[in-house]
Write a protein that holds these residues in place. Structure first.
Motif, PDB file in Angstrom:
ATOM      1  N   LEU A  90      56.874  36.368  35.552  1.00  0.00           N
ATOM      2  CA  LEU A  90      55.902  35.689  36.417  1.00  0.00           C
ATOM      3  C   LEU A  90      55.441  34.402  35.753  1.00  0.00           C
ATOM      4  CD1 LEU A  90      53.962  35.770  38.929  1.00  0.00           C
ATOM      5  CD2 LEU A  90      52.281  36.822  37.395  1.00  0.00           C
ATOM      6  N   LEU A  91      55.512  33.294  36.499  1.00  0.00           N
ATOM      7  CA  LEU A  91      54.891  32.054  36.040  1.00  0.00           C
ATOM      8  C   LEU A  91      53.506  31.998  36.680  1.00  0.00           C
ATOM      9  CD1 LEU A  91      55.174  29.472  34.378  1.00  0.00           C
ATOM     10  CD2 LEU A  91      56.009  28.324  36.438  1.00  0.00           C
ATOM     11  N   GLY A  92      52.552  32.663  36.035  1.00  0.00           N
ATOM     12  CA  GLY A  92      51.206  32.774  36.574  1.00  0.00           C
ATOM     13  C   GLY A  92      50.316  31.629  36.113  1.00  0.00           C
ATOM     14  N   THR A  93      49.077  31.683  36.524  1.00  0.00           N
ATOM     15  CA  THR A  93      48.120  30.614  36.244  1.00  0.00           C
ATOM     16  C   THR A  93      46.787  31.205  35.806  1.00  0.00           C
ATOM     17  OG1 THR A  93      47.206  30.569  38.483  1.00  0.00           O
ATOM     18  CG2 THR A  93      49.193  29.252  38.082  1.00  0.00           C
ATOM     19  N   GLY A  94      45.858  30.323  35.450  1.00  0.00           N
ATOM     20  CA  GLY A  94      44.516  30.777  35.165  1.00  0.00           C
ATOM     21  C   GLY A  94      43.889  31.466  36.364  1.00  0.00           C
ATOM     22  N   THR A  95      44.252  31.035  37.564  1.00  0.00           N
ATOM     23  CA  THR A  95      43.777  31.708  38.772  1.00  0.00           C
ATOM     24  C   THR A  95      44.253  33.153  38.797  1.00  0.00           C
ATOM     25  OG1 THR A  95      43.677  29.668  40.067  1.00  0.00           O
ATOM     26  CG2 THR A  95      43.896  31.728  41.294  1.00  0.00           C
ATOM     27  N   THR A  96      45.532  33.368  38.477  1.00  0.00           N
ATOM     28  CA  THR A  96      46.126  34.705  38.503  1.00  0.00           C
ATOM     29  C   THR A  96      45.429  35.654  37.540  1.00  0.00           C
ATOM     30  OG1 THR A  96      48.258  33.605  38.872  1.00  0.00           O
ATOM     31  CG2 THR A  96      48.304  35.957  38.354  1.00  0.00           C
ATOM     32  N   PRO A 101      40.554  38.045  39.025  1.00  0.00           N
ATOM     33  CA  PRO A 101      39.866  39.295  38.659  1.00  0.00           C
ATOM     34  C   PRO A 101      38.344  39.183  38.669  1.00  0.00           C
ATOM     35  CG  PRO A 101      41.669  38.848  37.160  1.00  0.00           C
ATOM     36  CD  PRO A 101      41.490  37.611  37.983  1.00  0.00           C
ATOM     37  N   SER A 102      37.819  37.983  38.434  1.00  0.00           N
ATOM     38  CA  SER A 102      36.373  37.819  38.426  1.00  0.00           C
ATOM     39  C   SER A 102      35.810  37.588  39.827  1.00  0.00           C
ATOM     40  CB  SER A 102      35.973  36.655  37.514  1.00  0.00           C
ATOM     41  OG  SER A 102      36.480  35.425  38.005  1.00  0.00           O
ATOM     42  N   LEU A 103      36.693  37.288  40.778  1.00  0.00           N
ATOM     43  CA  LEU A 103      36.260  36.981  42.141  1.00  0.00           C
ATOM     44  C   LEU A 103      36.552  38.084  43.144  1.00  0.00           C
ATOM     45  CD1 LEU A 103      37.538  33.295  42.225  1.00  0.00           C
ATOM     46  CD2 LEU A 103      35.142  33.978  42.422  1.00  0.00           C
ATOM     47  N   GLN A 104      37.512  38.975  42.816  1.00  0.00           N
ATOM     48  CA  GLN A 104      37.960  39.978  43.775  1.00  0.00           C
ATOM     49  C   GLN A 104      37.905  41.375  43.156  1.00  0.00           C
ATOM     50  OE1 GLN A 104      41.604  38.916  45.969  1.00  0.00           O
ATOM     51  NE2 GLN A 104      41.511  36.902  45.003  1.00  0.00           N
ATOM     52  N   ARG A 105      37.171  42.255  43.781  1.00  0.00           N
ATOM     53  CA  ARG A 105      37.079  43.624  43.282  1.00  0.00           C
ATOM     54  C   ARG A 105      38.308  44.451  43.648  1.00  0.00           C
ATOM     55  NH1 ARG A 105      31.334  45.194  45.742  1.00  0.00           N
ATOM     56  NH2 ARG A 105      32.259  43.915  47.393  1.00  0.00           N
ATOM     57  N   TRP A 312      35.228  30.806  31.870  1.00  0.00           N
ATOM     58  CA  TRP A 312      35.107  30.822  33.321  1.00  0.00           C
ATOM     59  C   TRP A 312      34.318  31.988  33.887  1.00  0.00           C
ATOM     60  CZ3 TRP A 312      36.028  26.392  35.343  1.00  0.00           C
ATOM     61  CH2 TRP A 312      37.036  25.568  34.845  1.00  0.00           C
ATOM     62  N   VAL A 313      34.482  33.180  33.329  1.00  0.00           N
ATOM     63  CA  VAL A 313      33.885  34.364  33.955  1.00  0.00           C
ATOM     64  C   VAL A 313      32.359  34.271  34.016  1.00  0.00           C
ATOM     65  CG1 VAL A 313      33.600  36.863  33.781  1.00  0.00           C
ATOM     66  CG2 VAL A 313      35.863  35.832  33.441  1.00  0.00           C
ATOM     67  N   PRO A 314      31.663  33.867  32.944  1.00  0.00           N
ATOM     68  CA  PRO A 314      30.201  33.745  33.061  1.00  0.00           C
ATOM     69  C   PRO A 314      29.780  32.726  34.125  1.00  0.00           C
ATOM     70  CG  PRO A 314      30.864  33.768  30.756  1.00  0.00           C
ATOM     71  CD  PRO A 314      32.113  33.618  31.561  1.00  0.00           C
ATOM     72  N   LEU A 315      30.562  31.657  34.302  1.00  0.00           N
ATOM     73  CA  LEU A 315      30.219  30.660  35.312  1.00  0.00           C
ATOM     74  C   LEU A 315      30.359  31.244  36.715  1.00  0.00           C
ATOM     75  CD1 LEU A 315      29.490  27.723  36.023  1.00  0.00           C
ATOM     76  CD2 LEU A 315      31.950  27.207  35.984  1.00  0.00           C
ATOM     77  N   VAL A 316      31.443  31.973  36.953  1.00  0.00           N
ATOM     78  CA  VAL A 316      31.635  32.617  38.257  1.00  0.00           C
ATOM     79  C   VAL A 316      30.481  33.553  38.564  1.00  0.00           C
ATOM     80  CG1 VAL A 316      33.080  34.265  39.530  1.00  0.00           C
ATOM     81  CG2 VAL A 316      34.145  32.395  38.253  1.00  0.00           C
ATOM     82  N   ARG A 317      30.061  34.323  37.553  1.00  0.00           N
ATOM     83  CA  ARG A 317      28.955  35.271  37.761  1.00  0.00           C
ATOM     84  C   ARG A 317      27.633  34.537  37.994  1.00  0.00           C
ATOM     85  NH1 ARG A 317      30.814  39.389  32.891  1.00  0.00           N
ATOM     86  NH2 ARG A 317      32.483  40.431  34.074  1.00  0.00           N
ATOM     87  N   ALA A 318      27.414  33.457  37.253  1.00  0.00           N
ATOM     88  CA  ALA A 318      26.167  32.695  37.420  1.00  0.00           C
ATOM     89  C   ALA A 318      26.078  32.084  38.806  1.00  0.00           C
ATOM     90  CB  ALA A 318      26.078  31.623  36.343  1.00  0.00           C
ATOM     91  N   LEU A 319      27.213  31.678  39.377  1.00  0.00           N
ATOM     92  CA  LEU A 319      27.244  31.088  40.707  1.00  0.00           C
ATOM     93  C   LEU A 319      27.282  32.132  41.805  1.00  0.00           C
ATOM     94  CD1 LEU A 319      29.826  28.230  40.006  1.00  0.00           C
ATOM     95  CD2 LEU A 319      27.356  27.967  40.340  1.00  0.00           C
ATOM     96  N   ASN A 320      27.425  33.419  41.384  1.00  0.00           N
ATOM     97  CA  ASN A 320      27.466  34.526  42.339  1.00  0.00           C
ATOM     98  C   ASN A 320      28.601  34.338  43.355  1.00  0.00           C
ATOM     99  OD1 ASN A 320      26.564  37.038  43.283  1.00  0.00           O
ATOM    100  ND2 ASN A 320      25.239  36.089  44.817  1.00  0.00           N
TER     101      ASN A 320
END
Length: 324
Positions: A90-96, A101-105, A312-320
């Motif tokens: 897989l040629l994945g990305t930071g999104t992958t 994982p931080s945006l989708q349960r 990135w993960v703390p920023l995603v959580r801070a922005l809810n």
């Protein structure tokens, strides 16, 4: 009793020998490189260039398969459930591996449980650009304007919770200013909004921004990489502009299913590192703003992943933010 012990000893010996046999035979047939995006984008072009060189390294065809959709989740799931023998990559990305994982349960894969990272191959810096009529020609001037006009500086991106959106939010947090995010359905529409003056600022990947910068349709303020990029040598970094340590980068990485034998992982990592060291990818892609990285061992790859999650993960959580 002796027979029982002998059987266990033989089984243990086989467990040790089989991975090395797999490594010696690997690859023994064509390989498949899944690119979780449609054809034609930078990630697809990088995947095809890499596949060509890996084919030369291994003496086997490397077939690129585009499996776009669901923010790379469709392609990632296809590789996560593939036979773990090193022949499906897989040629994945930071999104992958970090943002999804931080945006989708209910993500259909787990980046830690389902994958082994082989290599971080390239980074994708962002450039902050503004409308030509906007009264700022540096980040310092932008920050001063935003502080004196709270809530009146908008920035566009290609969508909510993308790395481009989050790069703008990360800068706003670092600068202590308010930037109002205006998402668009794609980078082209977001760029037109800046050119037309509907919004003042945009976060964009360098390859997408350079034609408009060169044509004088937008003004670049700073890039988000650690060092300046060769295609925009006169544009300072955010760190140079008064925000030490600031980085906001997308990236491309090569991954295998988690259960792939360690010797196979190492053989693919060694081949990938030779390709990165040869410089052909760097010569081809750095004029577009894509930064081809130096070879890394497994520990360095894991460390890179840890740092990116911490960014990135703390920023995603801070922005809810959530995509559920």
């Amino acid at each position: 009793m002796r027979l029982h012990s002998l059987v266990h000893a033989l089984a243990a010996a086989c467990a040790l020998v089989l991975p090395f046999q797999a490594s010696a035979q690997y690859p023994d047939r064509p390989l498949r490189l899944v690119v979780p995006y449609p054809p034609g984008a930078t990630n697809d072009l990088l995947g095809r260039a890499f596949a060509e060189q890996l084919s030369r390294e291994f003496g086997q065809p490397v077939i690129v398969e585009n499996r776009g959709g669901a923010g790379t989740a469709i392609g990632a799931q296809a590789v996560a459930t593939a036979r773990p023998d090193g022949h499906t990559m897989l040629l994945g990305t930071g999104t992958t591996f970090v943002l999804n994982p931080s945006l989708q349960r209910n993500l259909p894969y787990d980046p830690v449980r389902d994958f082994t990272m082989v290599s971080i191959m390239a980074e994708v810096p962002v450039v902050f650009v503004v409308n030509t009529q906007f009264p700022a020609r540096s980040l310092a001037e932008l920050v001063g304007y935003a502080r004196s006009h709270p809530g009146r500086v908008n920035f566009s991106s290609s969508g909510i919770a993308t790395s481009l959106h989050l790069a703008g939010e990360m800068f706003a947090k670092a600068a202590g200013i308010q930037l109002v995010h205006v998402p668009y359905p794609g980078s082209a529409a977001a760029m037109l909004s800046v050119i037309g003056g509907d919004v003042q600022m945009m976060s964009e990947v360098i390859s997408g921004a350079v034609p408009n910068i060169q044509a004088g349709r937008v003004v670049p303020l700073a890039v988000t990489s650690e060092a300046r990029v060769s295609v925009l040598p006169d544009v300072p970094t955010v760190a140079e502009s008064g925000f030490p340590g600031f980085q906001a980068l997308g990236w491309y990485g090569l991954a295998l299913p988690r259960a792939t034998p360690a010797p196979v992982v190492e053989r693919l990592r060694e081949a990938t590192n030779r390709i990165l060291a040869q410089g052909e990818l760097r010569a081809r892609f750095e004029p577009t703003g894509l930064l081809i990285l130096s070879p890394r061992d497994g520990a360095a790859v894991d460390g890179y992943m840890d740092r990116d999650r911490a960014r990135w993960v703390p920023l995603v959580r801070a922005l809810n933010l959530s995509m559920d």
